[in-house]
Design an enzyme around this catalytic site. Structure first.
Site, mmCIF file in Angstrom:
data_model
loop_
_atom_site.group_PDB
_atom_site.id
_atom_site.type_symbol
_atom_site.label_atom_id
_atom_site.label_comp_id
_atom_site.label_asym_id
_atom_site.label_seq_id
_atom_site.Cartn_x
_atom_site.Cartn_y
_atom_site.Cartn_z
ATOM 1 N N CYS A 96 0.819 -1.223 0.000
ATOM 2 C CA CYS A 96 0.000 0.000 0.000
ATOM 3 C C CYS A 96 0.850 1.269 0.000
ATOM 4 O O CYS A 96 0.391 2.323 -0.444
ATOM 5 C CB CYS A 96 -0.927 0.028 1.204
ATOM 6 N N HIS A 236 -3.657 7.287 3.492
ATOM 7 C CA HIS A 236 -3.980 6.026 2.825
ATOM 8 C C HIS A 236 -5.431 5.677 3.123
ATOM 9 O O HIS A 236 -5.849 5.703 4.277
ATOM 10 C CB HIS A 236 -3.039 4.938 3.336
ATOM 11 N N ASN A 266 -10.043 0.156 -0.139
ATOM 12 C CA ASN A 266 -8.580 0.247 -0.090
ATOM 13 C C ASN A 266 -8.011 -0.217 -1.437
ATOM 14 O O ASN A 266 -8.057 -1.406 -1.754
ATOM 15 C CB ASN A 266 -8.082 -0.650 1.051
HETATM 16 N N1 ACO Z 1 -18.838 -8.994 8.154
HETATM 17 C C1 ACO Z 1 -19.381 -9.434 9.311
HETATM 18 N N2 ACO Z 1 -18.632 -9.889 10.317
HETATM 19 C C2 ACO Z 1 -17.307 -9.902 10.142
HETATM 20 C C3 ACO Z 1 -16.687 -9.469 8.957
HETATM 21 C C4 ACO Z 1 -17.524 -9.001 7.932
HETATM 22 N N3 ACO Z 1 -17.038 -8.539 6.751
HETATM 23 N N4 ACO Z 1 -15.356 -9.603 9.083
HETATM 24 C C5 ACO Z 1 -15.115 -10.105 10.303
HETATM 25 N N5 ACO Z 1 -16.300 -10.289 10.940
HETATM 26 C C6 ACO Z 1 -16.534 -10.832 12.283
HETATM 27 C C7 ACO Z 1 -15.430 -11.766 12.718
HETATM 28 O O1 ACO Z 1 -15.654 -13.071 12.240
HETATM 29 C C8 ACO Z 1 -15.552 -11.679 14.200
HETATM 30 O O2 ACO Z 1 -16.598 -12.508 14.626
HETATM 31 P P1 ACO Z 1 -16.468 -13.407 15.959
HETATM 32 O O3 ACO Z 1 -16.282 -12.404 17.056
HETATM 33 O O4 ACO Z 1 -17.746 -14.129 15.983
HETATM 34 O O5 ACO Z 1 -15.260 -14.256 15.727
HETATM 35 C C9 ACO Z 1 -15.975 -10.240 14.467
HETATM 36 O O6 ACO Z 1 -16.496 -9.755 13.206
HETATM 37 C C10 ACO Z 1 -14.846 -9.355 14.901
HETATM 38 O O7 ACO Z 1 -13.744 -9.577 14.025
HETATM 39 P P2 ACO Z 1 -12.442 -8.706 14.113
HETATM 40 O O8 ACO Z 1 -11.501 -9.116 13.025
HETATM 41 O O9 ACO Z 1 -11.916 -8.746 15.518
HETATM 42 O O10 ACO Z 1 -13.065 -7.276 13.801
HETATM 43 P P3 ACO Z 1 -12.437 -5.882 13.985
HETATM 44 O O11 ACO Z 1 -13.359 -5.065 14.801
HETATM 45 O O12 ACO Z 1 -11.005 -5.933 14.339
HETATM 46 O O13 ACO Z 1 -12.536 -5.303 12.504
HETATM 47 C C11 ACO Z 1 -11.158 -4.992 10.553
HETATM 48 C C12 ACO Z 1 -11.896 -6.000 11.437
HETATM 49 C C13 ACO Z 1 -12.172 -4.043 9.938
HETATM 50 C C14 ACO Z 1 -10.464 -5.756 9.449
HETATM 51 C C15 ACO Z 1 -10.169 -4.231 11.417
HETATM 52 O O14 ACO Z 1 -9.346 -5.082 12.162
HETATM 53 C C16 ACO Z 1 -9.320 -3.320 10.608
HETATM 54 O O15 ACO Z 1 -9.786 -2.354 10.065
HETATM 55 N N6 ACO Z 1 -8.003 -3.601 10.513
HETATM 56 C C17 ACO Z 1 -7.119 -2.836 9.693
HETATM 57 C C18 ACO Z 1 -6.948 -3.596 8.489
HETATM 58 C C19 ACO Z 1 -6.823 -2.773 7.252
HETATM 59 O O16 ACO Z 1 -7.413 -1.740 7.048
HETATM 60 N N7 ACO Z 1 -6.041 -3.326 6.393
HETATM 61 C C20 ACO Z 1 -5.860 -2.796 5.128
HETATM 62 C C21 ACO Z 1 -4.588 -3.274 4.593
HETATM 63 S S1 ACO Z 1 -3.266 -2.549 5.402
HETATM 64 C C22 ACO Z 1 -3.413 -1.054 5.050
HETATM 65 O O17 ACO Z 1 -3.713 -0.740 3.947
HETATM 66 C C23 ACO Z 1 -3.182 -0.140 6.131
#
Ligand code: ACO
Length: 309
Positions: A96, A236, A266
Site C-alpha cells: 500500500c 492512505h 482500499n
Molecule cells: N462482516 C461481518 N462480520 C465480520 C466481517 C464481515 N465482513 N469480518 C469479520 N467479521 C466478524 C469476525 O468473524 C468476528 O466474529 P467473531 O467475534 O464471531 O469471531 C468479528 O467480526 C470481529 O472480528 P475482528 O476481526 O476482531 O473485527 P475488527 O473489529 O477488528 O474489525 C477490521 C476488522 C475491519 C479488518 C479491522 O481489524 C481493521 O480495520 N483492521 C485494519 C486492516 C486494514 O485496514 N487493512 C488494510 C490493509 S493494510 C493497510 O492498507 C493499512
C-alpha cells in the site's frame, strides 16, 4: 461493487462493513482488464493534464503488488500502451505504501538531473488476490489506478520532504504468501488460498496508526512545520477508523483529511494518488497550500510526504 452486492457473496452486512471501515462500495476491474490497462488510462490523463507527450517521458515507475505478470514489469506494459519509447521502466513493490515510495524514487532521479520527466503510477487489481470466501478481507479492497508526472522546475512548489520506513520482522501480518519462490504455485497453495491476501486485521490496525502518525509528525518536523500549517492531509484510504485514530494522535480534526474510502475501499498502491487527484480536481487543494500524504502497508512499510502544492 456495493456492500449490498457483497452480502450476496459472503456472510456480511452493509452495517458491519460501513461501521468498521467507512466503506460503502469499491470498484472491480473487468475480467480482461489488467493492472497495466488501468495504469495506462491514468497515465494518459496525467500526460494530458501536464501537456506531456509520450516521448518526453524518461522514466516510468509503477507501484503495485498486483502486477500483470512476475515479469516483464507492469511499467513495460504501460510503456507499450502509451508509446513512451524513450522511458526506462520498473515496478516498485512496497504494497500500500508503493505510491509514496515511487514518488520519492522519481524525485531522486529528477533532482539529480539524471531524468527530466518521470511518470509515477500507483495501480492495483486487488480483486484478483482476494479470497472471496474470507469476509474479513474481501470487503476491504478495490481496484484502481492513479498517475503523476514529476519534473524539476524552478517554481516555489513541490515535494519538501519524504519519510520512508519499513519493518520486515512483521512481514507475516499482511501478505500474499503463495505464488512466489517461497511457496510456488501448486495445488496445495491453491487449496489453502495462499495466492490470496492474508491479514491479521487488528495487528495491522495498531501498527498502521502508530507508524502513520509518527511518520507524519517526522515529515512535519523535518520542515519546521506544524499540523496547523497543513491545509489538507491525504491519508492512505484503508479504513476511516484508522484515519480518525491518526487524527487524534497528530492533533488534526477529521475535516483536515481528504476521504474517499467510502467510494473506493482500499486500492493499495493506488489509494494515495487517486485521493490526491480527486482532492486537486475538486478544489480541496489550492496552489501554495501544504499537503501531507501518509501511508502504511504490507512489509510492513510506511511513508509520509509533505508537498507544497
Ligand atoms: N462482516 C461481518 N462480520 C465480520 C466481517 C464481515 N465482513 N469480518 C469479520 N467479521 C466478524 C469476525 O468473524 C468476528 O466474529 P467473531 O467475534 O464471531 O469471531 C468479528 O467480526 C470481529 O472480528 P475482528 O476481526 O476482531 O473485527 P475488527 O473489529 O477488528 O474489525 C477490521 C476488522 C475491519 C479488518 C479491522 O481489524 C481493521 O480495520 N483492521 C485494519 C486492516 C486494514 O485496514 N487493512 C488494510 C490493509 S493494510 C493497510 O492498507 C493499512
Amino acid at each position: 461493487m456495493t456492500n449490498a452486492e457483497l452480502e450476496q457473496i459472503v456472510d456480511t452486512s452493509d452495517e458491519w462493513v460501513y461501521s468498521r471501515t467507512g466503506i460503502r462500495e469499491r470498484h472491480i476491474a473487468a475480467e480482461n482488464e489488467a493492472t497495466s490497462d488501468m495504469a495506462a488510462q491514468a497515465a494518459r490523463k496525467a500526460m494530458k493534464d501536464g501537456g506531456i507527450e509520450p516521448d518526453e517521458i524518461d522514466l516510468i515507475v509503477v507501484a503495485t503488488c498486483t502486477p500483470d505478470m512476475a515479469f516483464p514489469s507492469t511499467a513495460c506494459f504501460v510503456q507499450k500502451h502509451i508509446g513512451a519509447k524513450n522511458a526506462a521502466c520498473m515496478d516498485l513493490s512496497a504494497a500500500c505504501s508503493g505510491f509514496l515510495y515511487a514518488m520519492d524514487v522519481g524525485r531522486q532521479f529528477v533532482s539529480t538531473g539524471g531524468v527530466q520527466t518521470a511518470l509515477i503510477i500507483g495501480a492495483e487489481k486487488m480483486s484478483v488476490v482476494m479470497d472471496w470466501t474470507d469476509r474479513s478481507t474481501c470487503v476491504l479492497f478495490g481496484d484502481g489506478a492513479g498517475a503523476a508526472i514529476l519534473q524539476a522546475k524552478g517554481a516555489p512548489y513541490g515535494i519538501l520532504t519524504s519519510v520512508l520506513g519499513a519493518d520486515g520482522t512483521l512481514s507475516d501480518l499482511l501478505a500474499i504468501p503463495g505464488g512466489g519462490s517461497r511457496h510456488p504455485l501448486s495445488q496445495q497453495v491453491l487449496d489453502e488460498r495462499m495466492n490470496c491476501l492474508k491479514m491479521a486485521g487488528r495487528e495491522v490496525f495498531k501498527h498502521a496508526v502508530t507508524n502513520m502518525a509518527n511518520s507524519a509528525l517526522e515529515a512535519l518536523g523535518r520542515c519546521g512545520a506544524t499540523i496547523e500549517d497543513v491545509s489538507c492531509i491525504i491519508p492512505h484510504q484503508a479504513n476511516a477508523r484508522i484515519i480518525q485514530a491518526i487524527g487524534q494522535r497528530i492533533g488534526a480534526p477529521l475535516e483536515k483529511f481528504y476521504l474517499n474510502v467510502d467510494r473506493f475501499g482500499n486500492t493499495s498502491a493506488a489509494s494515495i494518488i487517486m485521493a490526491l487527484d480527486e482532492a486537486a480536481r475538486n478544489g480541496r487543494i489550492k496552489r501554495g497550500e501544504l499537503v501531507l500524504m501518509v501511508v502504511f502497508g504490507g512489509g510492513f512499510t510506511w511513508a509520509a510526504s509533505l508537498v507544497e502544492w
